[in-house]
Enzyme design. Structure first.
Site, PDB file in Angstrom:
ATOM      1  N   ASN A  93     -36.331 -16.023  50.977  1.00 55.24           N
ATOM      2  CA  ASN A  93     -35.450 -16.028  49.799  1.00 55.24           C
ATOM      3  C   ASN A  93     -34.095 -15.416  50.101  1.00 55.24           C
ATOM      4  O   ASN A  93     -33.321 -15.134  49.183  1.00 55.24           O
ATOM      5  CB  ASN A  93     -36.104 -15.238  48.664  1.00 55.24           C
ATOM      6  CG  ASN A  93     -37.437 -15.825  48.268  1.00 55.24           C
ATOM      7  OD1 ASN A  93     -37.560 -17.034  48.121  1.00 55.24           O
ATOM      8  ND2 ASN A  93     -38.445 -14.987  48.114  1.00 55.24           N
ATOM      9  N   SER A 123     -39.004 -20.132  40.442  1.00 52.80           N
ATOM     10  CA  SER A 123     -39.196 -19.754  41.843  1.00 52.80           C
ATOM     11  C   SER A 123     -39.990 -20.756  42.654  1.00 52.80           C
ATOM     12  O   SER A 123     -39.802 -20.851  43.860  1.00 52.80           O
ATOM     13  CB  SER A 123     -39.864 -18.382  41.915  1.00 52.80           C
ATOM     14  OG  SER A 123     -41.124 -18.419  41.273  1.00 52.80           O
ATOM     15  N   HIS A 183     -42.725 -16.298  35.974  1.00 52.32           N
ATOM     16  CA  HIS A 183     -43.256 -15.517  37.100  1.00 52.32           C
ATOM     17  C   HIS A 183     -44.346 -14.542  36.662  1.00 52.32           C
ATOM     18  O   HIS A 183     -44.309 -14.004  35.550  1.00 52.32           O
ATOM     19  CB  HIS A 183     -42.093 -14.738  37.724  1.00 52.32           C
ATOM     20  CG  HIS A 183     -42.427 -14.113  39.041  1.00 52.32           C
ATOM     21  ND1 HIS A 183     -42.694 -12.779  39.180  1.00 52.32           N
ATOM     22  CD2 HIS A 183     -42.536 -14.651  40.277  1.00 52.32           C
ATOM     23  CE1 HIS A 183     -42.937 -12.512  40.448  1.00 52.32           C
ATOM     24  NE2 HIS A 183     -42.851 -13.636  41.143  1.00 52.32           N
ATOM     25  N   GLU A 227     -37.291 -17.788  33.122  1.00 51.41           N
ATOM     26  CA  GLU A 227     -36.515 -17.658  34.359  1.00 51.41           C
ATOM     27  C   GLU A 227     -35.308 -18.575  34.218  1.00 51.41           C
ATOM     28  O   GLU A 227     -35.322 -19.504  33.410  1.00 51.41           O
ATOM     29  CB  GLU A 227     -37.359 -18.094  35.564  1.00 51.41           C
ATOM     30  CG  GLU A 227     -38.540 -17.179  35.819  1.00 51.41           C
ATOM     31  CD  GLU A 227     -39.424 -17.637  36.978  1.00 51.41           C
ATOM     32  OE1 GLU A 227     -38.902 -18.139  37.989  1.00 51.41           O
ATOM     33  OE2 GLU A 227     -40.653 -17.480  36.862  1.00 51.41           O
ATOM     34  N   ASP A 280     -34.832 -13.991  33.426  1.00 54.26           N
ATOM     35  CA  ASP A 280     -35.035 -13.498  34.787  1.00 54.26           C
ATOM     36  C   ASP A 280     -34.181 -14.370  35.711  1.00 54.26           C
ATOM     37  O   ASP A 280     -34.465 -15.548  35.906  1.00 54.26           O
ATOM     38  CB  ASP A 280     -36.519 -13.599  35.150  1.00 54.26           C
ATOM     39  CG  ASP A 280     -36.799 -13.109  36.572  1.00 54.26           C
ATOM     40  OD1 ASP A 280     -35.869 -13.115  37.405  1.00 54.26           O
ATOM     41  OD2 ASP A 280     -37.948 -12.729  36.856  1.00 54.26           O
ATOM     42  N   LYS A 296     -33.562 -11.149  46.882  1.00 51.46           N
ATOM     43  CA  LYS A 296     -33.431 -12.577  47.233  1.00 51.46           C
ATOM     44  C   LYS A 296     -32.046 -12.778  47.857  1.00 51.46           C
ATOM     45  O   LYS A 296     -31.818 -12.327  48.961  1.00 51.46           O
ATOM     46  CB  LYS A 296     -33.642 -13.458  46.000  1.00 51.46           C
ATOM     47  CG  LYS A 296     -34.776 -13.011  45.095  1.00 51.46           C
ATOM     48  CD  LYS A 296     -36.147 -13.410  45.572  1.00 51.46           C
ATOM     49  CE  LYS A 296     -37.215 -13.002  44.561  1.00 51.46           C
ATOM     50  NZ  LYS A 296     -38.483 -12.650  45.191  1.00 51.46           N
ATOM     51  N   HIS A 332     -33.620 -15.897  41.076  1.00 54.68           N
ATOM     52  CA  HIS A 332     -33.308 -16.897  42.103  1.00 54.68           C
ATOM     53  C   HIS A 332     -31.954 -17.564  41.903  1.00 54.68           C
ATOM     54  O   HIS A 332     -31.626 -18.522  42.607  1.00 54.68           O
ATOM     55  CB  HIS A 332     -34.424 -17.937  42.164  1.00 54.68           C
ATOM     56  CG  HIS A 332     -35.699 -17.345  42.665  1.00 54.68           C
ATOM     57  ND1 HIS A 332     -35.949 -17.160  44.007  1.00 54.68           N
ATOM     58  CD2 HIS A 332     -36.765 -16.835  42.004  1.00 54.68           C
ATOM     59  CE1 HIS A 332     -37.135 -16.589  44.163  1.00 54.68           C
ATOM     60  NE2 HIS A 332     -37.644 -16.381  42.956  1.00 54.68           N
TER      61      HIS A 332
HETATM   62  C1  LIG Z   1     -38.678 -15.026  39.148  1.00 52.52           C
HETATM   63  C2  LIG Z   1     -39.026 -13.793  39.894  1.00 52.52           C
HETATM   64  N1  LIG Z   1     -38.938 -12.608  39.266  1.00 52.52           N
HETATM   65  C3  LIG Z   1     -39.239 -11.459  39.897  1.00 52.52           C
HETATM   66  C4  LIG Z   1     -39.651 -11.456  41.205  1.00 52.52           C
HETATM   67  C5  LIG Z   1     -40.015 -10.152  41.858  1.00 52.52           C
HETATM   68  O1  LIG Z   1     -38.939  -9.656  42.591  1.00 52.52           O
HETATM   69  P1  LIG Z   1     -39.189  -8.656  43.801  1.00 52.52           P
HETATM   70  O2  LIG Z   1     -39.567  -9.494  44.965  1.00 52.52           O
HETATM   71  O3  LIG Z   1     -37.898  -7.949  43.961  1.00 52.52           O
HETATM   72  O4  LIG Z   1     -40.298  -7.751  43.403  1.00 52.52           O
HETATM   73  C6  LIG Z   1     -39.728 -12.652  41.899  1.00 52.52           C
HETATM   74  C7  LIG Z   1     -40.112 -12.647  43.326  1.00 52.52           C
HETATM   75  O5  LIG Z   1     -41.050 -13.188  43.780  1.00 52.52           O
HETATM   76  C8  LIG Z   1     -39.434 -13.849  41.229  1.00 52.52           C
HETATM   77  O6  LIG Z   1     -39.566 -15.026  41.847  1.00 52.52           O
END
Ligand SMILES: Cc1ncc(COP(=O)(O)O)c(C=O)c1O
Length: 394
Positions: free
Chosen positions: A48, A187, A139, A183, A212, A240, A215
């Site tokens: 990522n 992801s 997520h 989101e 969120d 990411k 990405h």
């Molecule tokens: C949409 C989304 N939110 C949150 C996260 C979590 O982030 P982190 O990897 O910093 O814990 C991810 C990562 O996989 C994600 O894809």
């Protein structure tokens, strides 16, 4: 042996029978493009690190400098003595990037979602269980937050604003506080939520919109600001496109104050360490000026999608740097991932429960470290494998 142990063993055995058992493997990474595993090198399509910042000299230099100047740990939670003077300027940069009055930096993105949502949905504070309208494919960390708060989710079809509108209308006369949770870039699909429509619905139904932007931040939007423009609350991560680690929430001053007083992820967790803060700070300085890299990555992803679709591969609704190749069964996804490995290309097979049953896939991500020849090679191998796959493989 504890009685529970045999239950855990049975769980693992069942996962193995279904082809869904996961395990950890060690990789060696010395740059953003190539990883080593089991004595071989592979072009990495499973990272990522979209802007290839994790090996960037400026990030490394500031991480080292801040480690030397401030130590490798923060020593305590931010509410005790861990709130180093490094935090306020970083939070000002995050707030500016996201166009919000304030920001709060936390541990990982996962922890931010899990802990912030738990705090925001507190029934005692809100006076009732809130109505939480959530995209079906959000997520796992967002589900954790809802579960931790003990609130149910009203889940609308993925990226379907019409379905969201329908659900909102069903609760029209309901006085309970309402939230919409999505989101921006998903992801596992690389598609983009209909954020304008969702923001309009949030406004019409007096719902608080939480996006969120994990990405999108750094890699999409003006100056890498992401896609969360009209959200009331933005959650994201530095892990990411920003290349290192840590989570954040960007919001109003009141919300920030509330979280400092109610969010377990802030209150009960040690503050991020200075080297990580150094990397975050340097990334925040660089990201607004990285349009060239953003355009480059978008072009590579588009080139890949066009080539993949031309040979009949299903890339779903992806329009971003994340491109799935949807293969159907877990076995098909694993087999394709293994074939690519034989050709020196690393692409992770993503299986249920991470994605819905019947949609196991390769999840490919394109980064500023990739070369055109990497995409050509990937397409070549995928096309040859697709041609060999039986027509009814799904
Ligand atoms: C949409 C989304 N939110 C949150 C996260 C979590 O982030 P982190 O990897 O910093 O814990 C991810 C990562 O996989 C994600 O894809």
């Amino acid at each position: 042996m504890a009685a529970s142990e045999s239950r855990y063993r049975a769980f693992l055995d069942a996962r193995a029978r279904e082809g869904l058992r996961r395990s950890l493997f060690a990789v060696a990474a010395r740059d953003a493009r190539v990883i080593g595993a089991e004595g071989r090198s592979y072009i990495n399509f499973a990272s990522n690190d979209y802007l290839a910042l994790r090996f960037n000299a400026a990030l490394i230099a500031r991480a080292v400098e801040w480690a030397e100047d401030y130590g490798v740990g923060s020593g305590a939670s931010r509410l005790l003595t861990g709130n180093l003077e490094l935090f306020p300027p970083i939070e000002a940069k995050v707030a500016k990037l996201k166009g919000k009055p304030a920001a709060l930096v936390m541990a990982s993105g996962f922890q931010t979602n899990a802990a912030v949502l738990q705090a925001l949905f507190d029934k005692a504070v809100l006076g009732a269980e809130p109505l939480v309208f959530a995209d079906r494919l959000n997520h796992a960390s967002m589900h954790f937050g809802c579960q931790a708060a003990g609130v149910g989710q009203l889940r609308y079809r993925h990226c379907d604003a019409a379905h969201l509108a329908e659900l909102l209308s069903q609760y029209q006369g309901d006085e309970r506080p309402r939230f919409i949770l999505t989101e921006s870039v998903f992801s596992m699909d690389g598609d983009v939520a209909p954020l304008e429509d969702i923001a309009r619905l949030a406004c019409e139904h007096a719902a608080c919109l939480i996006v969120d932007d994990a990405h999108a931040t750094g890699i999409l939007g003006r100056g890498g600001s992401g896609l969360s423009g009209d959200a009331d609350i933005v959650i994201g991560t530095f892990s990411k496109a920003l290349g290192s680690f840590g989570g954040y929430v960007a919001c109003s001053e009141t919300m920030r104050d509330y979280l400092i007083n109610r969010c377990g992820g802030i209150i009960y967790s040690t503050a991020l360490p200075p080297p990580v803060l150094g990397a975050i700070d340097a990334a925040l300085d660089l990201v607004p000026g990285m349009d060239e890299e953003r355009l480059y990555v978008a072009r590579l992803a588009q080139q890949f999608r066009a080539g993949a679709n031309a040979v009949g591969l299903d890339t779903g609704a992806s329009t971003t740097q994340i491109v799935p190749v949807i293969l159907g069964s877990a076995d098909a996804a694993i087999a394709m991932s293994e074939r690519l490995k034989c050709a020196g290309l690393w692409a992770s097979a993503i299986r249920p429960p991470t994605v819905p049953a019947g949609t196991a896939r390769l999840r490919l991500a394109f980064t500023a470290a990739h070369q055109d020849s990497d995409i050509d090679r990937l397409l070549q191998v995928l096309a040859a494998e697709e041609a060999r796959r039986p027509a009814n493989a799904i």
